[in-house]
Design a protein around this motif. Structure first.
Motif, mmCIF file in Angstrom:
data_model
loop_
_atom_site.group_PDB
_atom_site.id
_atom_site.type_symbol
_atom_site.label_atom_id
_atom_site.label_comp_id
_atom_site.label_asym_id
_atom_site.label_seq_id
_atom_site.Cartn_x
_atom_site.Cartn_y
_atom_site.Cartn_z
ATOM 1 N N LYS A 47 0.860 -1.181 0.000
ATOM 2 C CA LYS A 47 0.000 0.000 0.000
ATOM 3 C C LYS A 47 0.893 1.227 0.000
ATOM 4 C CE LYS A 47 -3.917 -2.231 1.969
ATOM 5 N NZ LYS A 47 -5.222 -2.017 2.436
ATOM 6 N N ALA A 48 0.813 1.949 -1.094
ATOM 7 C CA ALA A 48 1.626 3.156 -1.241
ATOM 8 C C ALA A 48 0.758 4.376 -0.994
ATOM 9 C CB ALA A 48 2.218 3.223 -2.646
ATOM 10 N N ASP A 49 1.428 5.424 -0.602
ATOM 11 C CA ASP A 49 0.710 6.680 -0.430
ATOM 12 C C ASP A 49 0.213 7.128 -1.792
ATOM 13 O OD1 ASP A 49 1.275 6.731 2.286
ATOM 14 O OD2 ASP A 49 3.158 7.813 1.981
ATOM 15 N N PRO A 50 -0.934 7.757 -1.837
ATOM 16 C CA PRO A 50 -1.417 8.241 -3.131
ATOM 17 C C PRO A 50 -0.471 9.313 -3.660
ATOM 18 C CG PRO A 50 -2.790 9.077 -1.347
ATOM 19 C CD PRO A 50 -1.823 8.102 -0.738
ATOM 20 N N PRO A 51 -0.348 9.435 -5.001
ATOM 21 C CA PRO A 51 0.564 10.440 -5.553
ATOM 22 C C PRO A 51 0.084 11.840 -5.195
ATOM 23 C CG PRO A 51 -0.799 9.470 -7.275
ATOM 24 C CD PRO A 51 -1.079 8.705 -6.018
ATOM 25 N N SER A 52 1.038 12.732 -5.079
ATOM 26 C CA SER A 52 0.676 14.113 -4.770
ATOM 27 C C SER A 52 0.130 14.773 -6.036
ATOM 28 C CB SER A 52 1.882 14.886 -4.249
ATOM 29 O OG SER A 52 2.852 14.969 -5.253
ATOM 30 N N VAL A 53 -0.633 15.782 -5.855
ATOM 31 C CA VAL A 53 -1.264 16.477 -6.974
ATOM 32 C C VAL A 53 -0.936 17.951 -6.856
ATOM 33 C CG1 VAL A 53 -3.460 17.078 -8.041
ATOM 34 C CG2 VAL A 53 -3.143 14.812 -7.068
ATOM 35 N N THR A 54 -0.546 18.551 -7.984
ATOM 36 C CA THR A 54 -0.303 19.987 -8.042
ATOM 37 C C THR A 54 -1.219 20.561 -9.105
ATOM 38 O OG1 THR A 54 2.008 19.655 -7.440
ATOM 39 C CG2 THR A 54 1.430 21.774 -8.429
ATOM 40 N N VAL A 55 -1.903 21.611 -8.768
ATOM 41 C CA VAL A 55 -2.793 22.266 -9.718
ATOM 42 C C VAL A 55 -2.127 23.556 -10.163
ATOM 43 C CG1 VAL A 55 -5.064 23.293 -10.061
ATOM 44 C CG2 VAL A 55 -4.818 21.266 -8.607
ATOM 45 N N ILE A 56 -1.959 23.712 -11.483
ATOM 46 C CA ILE A 56 -1.348 24.914 -12.043
ATOM 47 C C ILE A 56 -2.403 25.588 -12.907
ATOM 48 C CG2 ILE A 56 0.505 25.827 -13.488
ATOM 49 C CD1 ILE A 56 2.078 23.278 -12.830
ATOM 50 N N SER A 57 -2.673 26.827 -12.601
ATOM 51 C CA SER A 57 -3.694 27.538 -13.360
ATOM 52 C C SER A 57 -3.173 27.890 -14.752
ATOM 53 C CB SER A 57 -4.113 28.816 -12.632
ATOM 54 O OG SER A 57 -3.075 29.765 -12.683
ATOM 55 N N SER A 58 -4.087 28.092 -15.682
ATOM 56 C CA SER A 58 -3.681 28.426 -17.043
ATOM 57 C C SER A 58 -3.016 29.798 -17.101
ATOM 58 C CB SER A 58 -4.885 28.376 -17.980
ATOM 59 O OG SER A 58 -5.855 29.316 -17.562
ATOM 60 N N GLU A 59 -3.233 30.638 -16.110
ATOM 61 C CA GLU A 59 -2.571 31.940 -16.071
ATOM 62 C C GLU A 59 -1.105 31.815 -15.668
ATOM 63 O OE1 GLU A 59 -5.596 31.659 -14.086
ATOM 64 O OE2 GLU A 59 -6.705 32.174 -15.899
ATOM 65 N N ASP A 60 -0.762 30.738 -14.989
ATOM 66 C CA ASP A 60 0.592 30.589 -14.472
ATOM 67 C C ASP A 60 1.510 29.745 -15.359
ATOM 68 O OD1 ASP A 60 0.006 32.111 -12.256
ATOM 69 O OD2 ASP A 60 -0.571 30.385 -11.042
ATOM 70 N N ALA A 61 0.954 29.003 -16.303
ATOM 71 C CA ALA A 61 1.820 28.114 -17.078
ATOM 72 C C ALA A 61 1.298 27.923 -18.493
ATOM 73 C CB ALA A 61 1.911 26.771 -16.382
ATOM 74 N N ARG A 62 2.216 27.779 -19.401
ATOM 75 C CA ARG A 62 1.943 27.441 -20.799
ATOM 76 C C ARG A 62 3.143 26.652 -21.307
ATOM 77 N NH1 ARG A 62 -3.145 27.815 -22.132
ATOM 78 N NH2 ARG A 62 -3.948 29.890 -22.046
ATOM 79 N N GLY A 63 2.922 25.883 -22.303
ATOM 80 C CA GLY A 63 4.023 25.174 -22.937
ATOM 81 C C GLY A 63 4.894 26.143 -23.712
ATOM 82 N N VAL A 64 6.147 25.786 -23.894
ATOM 83 C CA VAL A 64 7.053 26.664 -24.630
ATOM 84 C C VAL A 64 7.376 26.117 -26.009
ATOM 85 C CG1 VAL A 64 8.077 27.676 -22.565
ATOM 86 C CG2 VAL A 64 9.130 25.663 -23.593
ATOM 87 N N LEU A 65 7.096 24.850 -26.257
ATOM 88 C CA LEU A 65 7.384 24.304 -27.580
ATOM 89 C C LEU A 65 6.510 24.988 -28.618
ATOM 90 C CD1 LEU A 65 7.760 20.484 -26.872
ATOM 91 C CD2 LEU A 65 9.530 22.226 -27.051
ATOM 92 N N GLY A 66 7.124 25.372 -29.687
ATOM 93 C CA GLY A 66 6.403 26.053 -30.752
ATOM 94 C C GLY A 66 6.312 27.555 -30.577
ATOM 95 N N ARG A 67 6.758 28.061 -29.434
ATOM 96 C CA ARG A 67 6.683 29.512 -29.206
ATOM 97 C C ARG A 67 7.682 30.227 -30.106
ATOM 98 N NH1 ARG A 67 4.476 30.688 -23.795
ATOM 99 N NH2 ARG A 67 4.635 32.870 -24.360
ATOM 100 N N GLU A 68 7.260 31.368 -30.606
ATOM 101 C CA GLU A 68 8.110 32.197 -31.451
ATOM 102 C C GLU A 68 9.186 32.866 -30.596
ATOM 103 O OE1 GLU A 68 7.723 36.020 -34.467
ATOM 104 O OE2 GLU A 68 5.908 35.017 -33.751
ATOM 105 N N VAL A 69 10.400 32.928 -31.130
ATOM 106 C CA VAL A 69 11.523 33.559 -30.437
ATOM 107 C C VAL A 69 11.934 34.787 -31.244
ATOM 108 C CG1 VAL A 69 13.878 33.254 -29.575
ATOM 109 C CG2 VAL A 69 12.291 31.320 -29.562
ATOM 110 N N ARG A 70 12.110 35.914 -30.535
ATOM 111 C CA ARG A 70 12.511 37.179 -31.153
ATOM 112 C C ARG A 70 13.793 37.660 -30.480
ATOM 113 N NH1 ARG A 70 9.477 38.045 -35.611
ATOM 114 N NH2 ARG A 70 9.918 40.255 -35.479
ATOM 115 N N SER A 71 14.576 38.439 -31.206
ATOM 116 C CA SER A 71 15.761 39.065 -30.614
ATOM 117 C C SER A 71 15.317 40.318 -29.868
ATOM 118 C CB SER A 71 16.776 39.433 -31.703
ATOM 119 O OG SER A 71 16.287 40.513 -32.468
ATOM 120 N N ALA A 72 16.245 40.931 -29.130
ATOM 121 C CA ALA A 72 15.930 42.182 -28.428
ATOM 122 C C ALA A 72 15.595 43.280 -29.428
ATOM 123 C CB ALA A 72 17.101 42.592 -27.542
ATOM 124 N N ALA A 73 16.111 43.176 -30.657
ATOM 125 C CA ALA A 73 15.826 44.150 -31.720
ATOM 126 C C ALA A 73 14.575 43.747 -32.501
ATOM 127 C CB ALA A 73 17.027 44.268 -32.644
#
Length: 167
Positions: A47-73
């Protein structure tokens, strides 16, 4: 005749004694058939402890794959197509698909994770800013799978990505 009787008697006695001697030795016990092991019952799952759960709101996280990258200019630097992490799971470099048009003539470049600045992560349309110039990225070696990863640092210097000794 007496001699014959005694010779015959001696032969009978010797034969009887020899036969009796063979029978007197205890016969080895018959071999027992090999014992079969009792069927093994599968152990009850621990009998193992149940896994922990973390809830991340959509305002706090997004995936980065596919995101456009721009230079400082505000130059187009490409899109993030992969992330290199160390053995502890911390991001060390981003792989940017740089240059080209519609995937033709583009190359993948590994840039130091610290060289990236993320805007508001909740907004997918927000760009990722790279603290390098287009010329610095253009001069960097191409990233290829299964080869030494050479990372373009935030200062524009190239260095191999090292993860430290195996533990």
């Amino acid at each position: 005749m007496h001699i014959r009787f005694s010779t015959a008697f001696a032969v009978v006695v010797i034969t009887s004694v020899a036969a009796a001697g063979l029978r007197a030795d205890p016969a080895p016990p018959p071999a027992e058939p090999p014992k079969q092991a009792a069927p093994v019952k599968p152990a009850a799952p621990a009998k193992a402890d149940p896994p922990s759960v973390t809830v991340i709101s959509s305002e706090d996280a997004r995936g980065v794959l596919g995101r456009e990258v721009r230079s400082a200019a505000d130059e187009d630097m490409g899109r993030i197509v992969d992330i290199v992490v160390d053995k502890d799971g911390k991001p060390r470099a981003a792989i940017i698909d740089f240059g080209g048009f519609l995937g033709v003539g583009s190359r993948k470049i590994a840039v130091d994770w610290a060289a990236l600045k993320f805007g508001t992560v909740a907004k997918k349309e927000d760009k990722v800013t790279l603290a390098l110039t287009r010329d610095q990225v253009r001069a960097a070696p191409e990233y290829k799978d299964d080869q030494l990863v050479v990372v373009l640092g935030a200062s524009g210097k190239l260095s191999p990505l090292e993860f430290g000794p195996e533990q």
